[in-house]
Design a protein around this motif. Structure first.
Motif, PDB file in Angstrom:
ATOM      1  N   UNK A 216       1.171  -5.625   7.613  1.00 54.08           N
ATOM      2  CA  UNK A 216       0.715  -4.590   6.679  1.00 54.08           C
ATOM      3  C   UNK A 216      -0.041  -3.451   7.377  1.00 54.08           C
ATOM      4  N   UNK A 217      -1.021  -3.749   8.258  1.00 57.00           N
ATOM      5  CA  UNK A 217      -1.625  -2.627   8.995  1.00 57.00           C
ATOM      6  C   UNK A 217      -0.610  -1.873   9.851  1.00 57.00           C
ATOM      7  N   UNK A 218       0.399  -2.592  10.334  1.00 53.76           N
ATOM      8  CA  UNK A 218       1.448  -1.924  11.109  1.00 53.76           C
ATOM      9  C   UNK A 218       2.206  -0.926  10.227  1.00 53.76           C
ATOM     10  N   UNK A 219       2.466  -1.322   8.985  1.00 49.05           N
ATOM     11  CA  UNK A 219       3.121  -0.404   8.045  1.00 49.05           C
ATOM     12  C   UNK A 219       2.224   0.836   7.832  1.00 49.05           C
ATOM     13  N   UNK A 220       0.917   0.617   7.730  1.00 49.11           N
ATOM     14  CA  UNK A 220       0.003   1.758   7.550  1.00 49.11           C
ATOM     15  C   UNK A 220       0.074   2.695   8.759  1.00 49.11           C
ATOM     16  N   UNK A 221       0.111   2.093   9.954  1.00 48.32           N
ATOM     17  CA  UNK A 221       0.209   2.905  11.180  1.00 48.32           C
ATOM     18  C   UNK A 221       1.503   3.722  11.149  1.00 48.32           C
TER      19      UNK A 221
ATOM     20  N   UNK B 258       3.439   4.540   8.531  1.00 51.48           N
ATOM     21  CA  UNK B 258       3.437   5.551   7.463  1.00 51.48           C
ATOM     22  C   UNK B 258       2.688   6.811   7.922  1.00 51.48           C
ATOM     23  N   UNK B 259       1.560   6.618   8.600  1.00 52.97           N
ATOM     24  CA  UNK B 259       0.797   7.790   9.070  1.00 52.97           C
ATOM     25  C   UNK B 259       1.630   8.623  10.035  1.00 52.97           C
ATOM     26  N   UNK B 260       2.560   7.960  10.727  1.00 51.82           N
ATOM     27  CA  UNK B 260       3.448   8.673  11.664  1.00 51.82           C
ATOM     28  C   UNK B 260       4.659   9.269  10.943  1.00 51.82           C
ATOM     29  N   UNK B 261       4.673   9.140   9.612  1.00 51.68           N
ATOM     30  CA  UNK B 261       5.809   9.599   8.796  1.00 51.68           C
ATOM     31  C   UNK B 261       7.047   8.713   8.970  1.00 51.68           C
ATOM     32  N   UNK B 262       6.813   7.477   9.338  1.00 54.22           N
ATOM     33  CA  UNK B 262       7.898   6.486   9.439  1.00 54.22           C
ATOM     34  C   UNK B 262       7.704   5.528   8.258  1.00 54.22           C
ATOM     35  N   UNK B 263       8.528   5.711   7.216  1.00 51.65           N
ATOM     36  CA  UNK B 263       8.284   4.970   5.978  1.00 51.65           C
ATOM     37  C   UNK B 263       9.004   3.617   6.007  1.00 51.65           C
ATOM     38  N   UNK B 264       8.534   2.751   6.888  1.00 49.73           N
ATOM     39  CA  UNK B 264       9.094   1.394   7.003  1.00 49.73           C
ATOM     40  C   UNK B 264       8.811   0.638   5.702  1.00 49.73           C
ATOM     41  N   UNK B 265       9.691  -0.281   5.339  1.00 48.28           N
ATOM     42  CA  UNK B 265       9.543  -0.982   4.054  1.00 48.28           C
ATOM     43  C   UNK B 265       9.343  -2.477   4.247  1.00 48.28           C
ATOM     44  N   UNK B 266       8.658  -3.078   3.267  1.00 48.29           N
ATOM     45  CA  UNK B 266       8.314  -4.508   3.349  1.00 48.29           C
ATOM     46  C   UNK B 266       9.242  -5.345   2.485  1.00 48.29           C
ATOM     47  N   UNK B 267      10.544  -5.025   2.481  1.00 43.56           N
ATOM     48  CA  UNK B 267      11.445  -5.832   1.652  1.00 43.56           C
ATOM     49  C   UNK B 267      11.355  -7.285   2.088  1.00 43.56           C
ATOM     50  N   UNK B 268      11.245  -8.320   1.305  1.00 36.42           N
ATOM     51  CA  UNK B 268      11.125  -8.347  -0.136  1.00 36.42           C
ATOM     52  C   UNK B 268       9.754  -8.874  -0.522  1.00 36.42           C
ATOM     53  N   UNK B 269       8.744  -8.246   0.016  1.00 36.46           N
ATOM     54  CA  UNK B 269       7.364  -8.632  -0.267  1.00 36.46           C
ATOM     55  C   UNK B 269       7.059  -8.440  -1.749  1.00 36.46           C
ATOM     56  N   UNK B 270       6.393  -9.347  -2.416  1.00 38.70           N
ATOM     57  CA  UNK B 270       5.826 -10.610  -1.911  1.00 38.70           C
ATOM     58  C   UNK B 270       6.711 -11.813  -2.177  1.00 38.70           C
ATOM     59  N   UNK B 271       7.993 -11.604  -2.497  1.00 36.12           N
ATOM     60  CA  UNK B 271       8.875 -12.704  -2.947  1.00 36.12           C
ATOM     61  C   UNK B 271       8.873 -12.720  -4.467  1.00 36.12           C
ATOM     62  N   UNK B 272      10.033 -12.964  -5.047  1.00 33.68           N
ATOM     63  CA  UNK B 272      10.148 -12.885  -6.520  1.00 33.68           C
ATOM     64  C   UNK B 272       9.143 -13.790  -7.218  1.00 33.68           C
ATOM     65  N   UNK B 273       8.923 -14.998  -6.681  1.00 33.34           N
ATOM     66  CA  UNK B 273       8.062 -15.957  -7.401  1.00 33.34           C
ATOM     67  C   UNK B 273       6.622 -15.488  -7.455  1.00 33.34           C
TER      68      UNK B 273
ATOM     69  N   UNK C 116      11.279  -3.436   7.506  1.00 35.59           N
ATOM     70  CA  UNK C 116      12.590  -2.779   7.602  1.00 35.59           C
ATOM     71  C   UNK C 116      12.406  -1.366   8.142  1.00 35.59           C
ATOM     72  N   UNK C 117      13.213  -1.033   9.116  1.00 39.15           N
ATOM     73  CA  UNK C 117      13.077   0.265   9.795  1.00 39.15           C
ATOM     74  C   UNK C 117      14.215   1.194   9.373  1.00 39.15           C
ATOM     75  N   UNK C 118      13.978   2.515   9.439  1.00 33.40           N
ATOM     76  CA  UNK C 118      15.003   3.455   8.977  1.00 33.40           C
ATOM     77  C   UNK C 118      16.327   3.315   9.727  1.00 33.40           C
ATOM     78  N   UNK C 119      17.411   3.426   8.968  1.00 33.29           N
ATOM     79  CA  UNK C 119      18.739   3.452   9.568  1.00 33.29           C
ATOM     80  C   UNK C 119      19.649   4.260   8.657  1.00 33.29           C
ATOM     81  N   UNK C 120      20.870   4.505   9.123  1.00 33.57           N
ATOM     82  CA  UNK C 120      21.825   5.292   8.344  1.00 33.57           C
ATOM     83  C   UNK C 120      22.141   6.595   9.054  1.00 33.57           C
ATOM     84  N   UNK C 121      23.047   7.363   8.467  1.00 40.17           N
ATOM     85  CA  UNK C 121      23.538   8.558   9.150  1.00 40.17           C
ATOM     86  C   UNK C 121      22.512   9.686   9.192  1.00 40.17           C
ATOM     87  N   UNK C 122      21.403   9.535   8.468  1.00 39.97           N
ATOM     88  CA  UNK C 122      20.333  10.531   8.544  1.00 39.97           C
ATOM     89  C   UNK C 122      19.408  10.259   9.739  1.00 39.97           C
ATOM     90  N   UNK C 123      19.634   9.134  10.402  1.00 41.13           N
ATOM     91  CA  UNK C 123      18.763   8.744  11.523  1.00 41.13           C
ATOM     92  C   UNK C 123      19.548   8.934  12.823  1.00 41.13           C
TER      93      UNK C 123
END
Ligand code: T4K
Length: 399
Positions: free
Chosen positions: A313-318, A320-335, A363-370
């Motif tokens: 989670x702090x890594x995600x904050x780091x 995001x501040x760099x404009x890298x919008x990494x995602x925490x799929x599938x936090x916290x789990x459906x249950x 999850x890190x950015x991927x796709x043809x925009x990257x």
């Protein structure tokens, strides 16, 4: 006195990217081809309801996956709902908790009970041994999810479903264009569901499809996606509105023409990430079996905070501040999401691997925009943050 850490944007440095880099930027094919298709549908004034582009798209999906029937739908969530309804399922369905919440919600929405199953720590997919333990006389079906496009253990799940005479279904939202033991995803179980949401490797803006080799099931799905109409004024089933509009099929057909390019760009970026993130203690990139067809849409890292000294989670904050919008799929789990977490039946959910993973996955950015330069820079930022993991954690804690 300025320190190494001050270079990180979270501590006041310049961000690595001036504009946000997203997970899930849509892949867009040839615009001129798309515009021509849109002109055609406008000229025909046929915008929805089993139009020629939807039929062409369905046939293309059948051809690509080797499946006999494809029923295109407005999104994968509705596709799951219609499929469950068409099979007449009632009671409990065994499903992983480590999935996008739509998988569980489709069941809950229809009054079925999702029975959450743990996942394999390496494949991130539903654990067949535990599926078997969870089967009871109330079990109506097993719904596996090919997480990150890496197919489930189809053989073992098929054997279990066969032994217990229950249908096996797959949420293949991530797995379009992927294969298992050489066979295309789409051909397994009683039916599989693809998502063509904007964030998927192939998109129709919004969209989904059920694919199956069962003709009677496909007929029923077609009725149900169109209010149960079997002709003008003749309703023979309860149904809903699950139709895919023509403009969505236009996008899908256009995307299919560039599909190999989308996958090639994903693969190139994945390899860039993999080479730069190799051998970093505490960071494990999810691997793909390249002897199979893979779409490489998801670049997924597992962060072991005991080794990196900085949690996911702090890594995600780091990042995001760099404009890298990494995602925490599938936090916290459906249950651990509503309504499940408040329902008594899930109070004792014992899903240690799901909880461990949903607290570690990034999850890190991927796709043809990257671009590959983007992927390299993102990996370098991640590597730099992990290299200073303990100091960053301490400084964040002191705030
Ligand atoms: N089963 C599984 C296993 C699934 O993963 C999903 C969906 C489903 C079923 C249900 O399929 P659908 O009913 O959606 O067809 C996203 C997607 O919305 C969702 O489709 C996907 N899985 C899930 C894994 O990810 P969010 O809440 O992260 O979506 P969103 O809209 O915030 O998009 C993510 C990022 O993508 C944004 O931060 C920016 C970028 N983006 C998104 C859109 C829509 C763009 O750049 N352009 C866009 O047009 O769930």
């Amino acid at each position: 006195m300025s320190t190494e850490l001050d270079r990180f944007a979270i501590f006041g440095g310049a961000p690595a990217f001036a504009e946000a880099r997203h997970v899930g930027r849509p892949n867009v094919g040839d615009r001129r081809a798309l515009h021509a298709r849109i002109d055609g549908l406008l000229d025909r004034r046929w915008l929805s309801n089993d139009g020629p582009l939807v039929r062409e798209f369905e046939q293309a999906i059948c051809d690509l996956t080797g499946t006999a029937h494809c029923v295109a739908v407005c999104n994968a969530t509705v596709a799951l709902e219609i499929l469950i309804r068409a099979l007449g399922l009632a009671g409990e369905v065994i499903v992983p908790s480590f999935t996008f919440v739509a998988t569980a919600h489709a069941l809950q929405w229809l009054g079925l009970t999702p029975v959450f199953c743990d996942v394999d720590p390496i494949t991130h997919n539903i654990d067949p041994a535990q599926v078997e333990r969870l089967i009871t006389p109330r079990t109506a079906a097993v719904l596996g999810v090919h997480v990150w496009g890496r197919p489930c253990d189809v053989d073992r799940l098929s054997a279990i479903a066969h032994d217990h005479a229950i249908p096996l279904l797959f949420d293949a939202a991530h797995a379009f264009g992927c294969s298992y033991r050489g066979g295309s995803v789409g051909t397994f179980g009683a039916a599989e569901v693809f998502s063509f949401h904007a964030t998927k490797v192939l998109n129709t803006f919004e969209g989904g499809a059920v694919v199956t080799n069962n003709g009677a099931l496909a007929d029923r799905l077609r009725l149900m996606r169109n209010f149960g109409f079997a002709g003008y004024d003749r309703v023979v089933e309860v149904g809903t509105n699950g139709k895919m509009p023509e403009v969505c099929a236009a996008m899908g057909l256009t995307g299919l023409e560039s599909f190999e390019t989308f996958v090639a760009v994903n693969r190139r970026n994945y390899r860039e990430y993999a080479s730069r993130l190799a051998c970093i203690p505490g960071v494990r990139l999810v691997t793909y079996d390249e002897t199979e067809r893979c779409n490489f849409q998801y670049v997924v890292a597992e962060i072991d905070a005991d080794v990196t000294h900085i949690g996911r989670d702090p890594l995600v904050d780091v990042l995001f501040a760099e404009n890298i919008l990494a995602r925490r799929y599938f936090h916290p789990g459906c249950h651990r999401m509503e309504p499940y977490r408040s329902l008594p039946r899930y109070a004792d959910a014992d899903l240690p691997e799901t909880e461990r993973l949903s607290d570690r996955v990034l999850c890190l950015p991927n796709g043809t925009d990257v671009t590959s330069e983007d992927a390299g820079r993102i990996a370098d930022v991640l590597r730099g943050a992990v290299a200073h993991g303990a100091e960053i954690s301490a400084r964040l804690a002191a705030r």
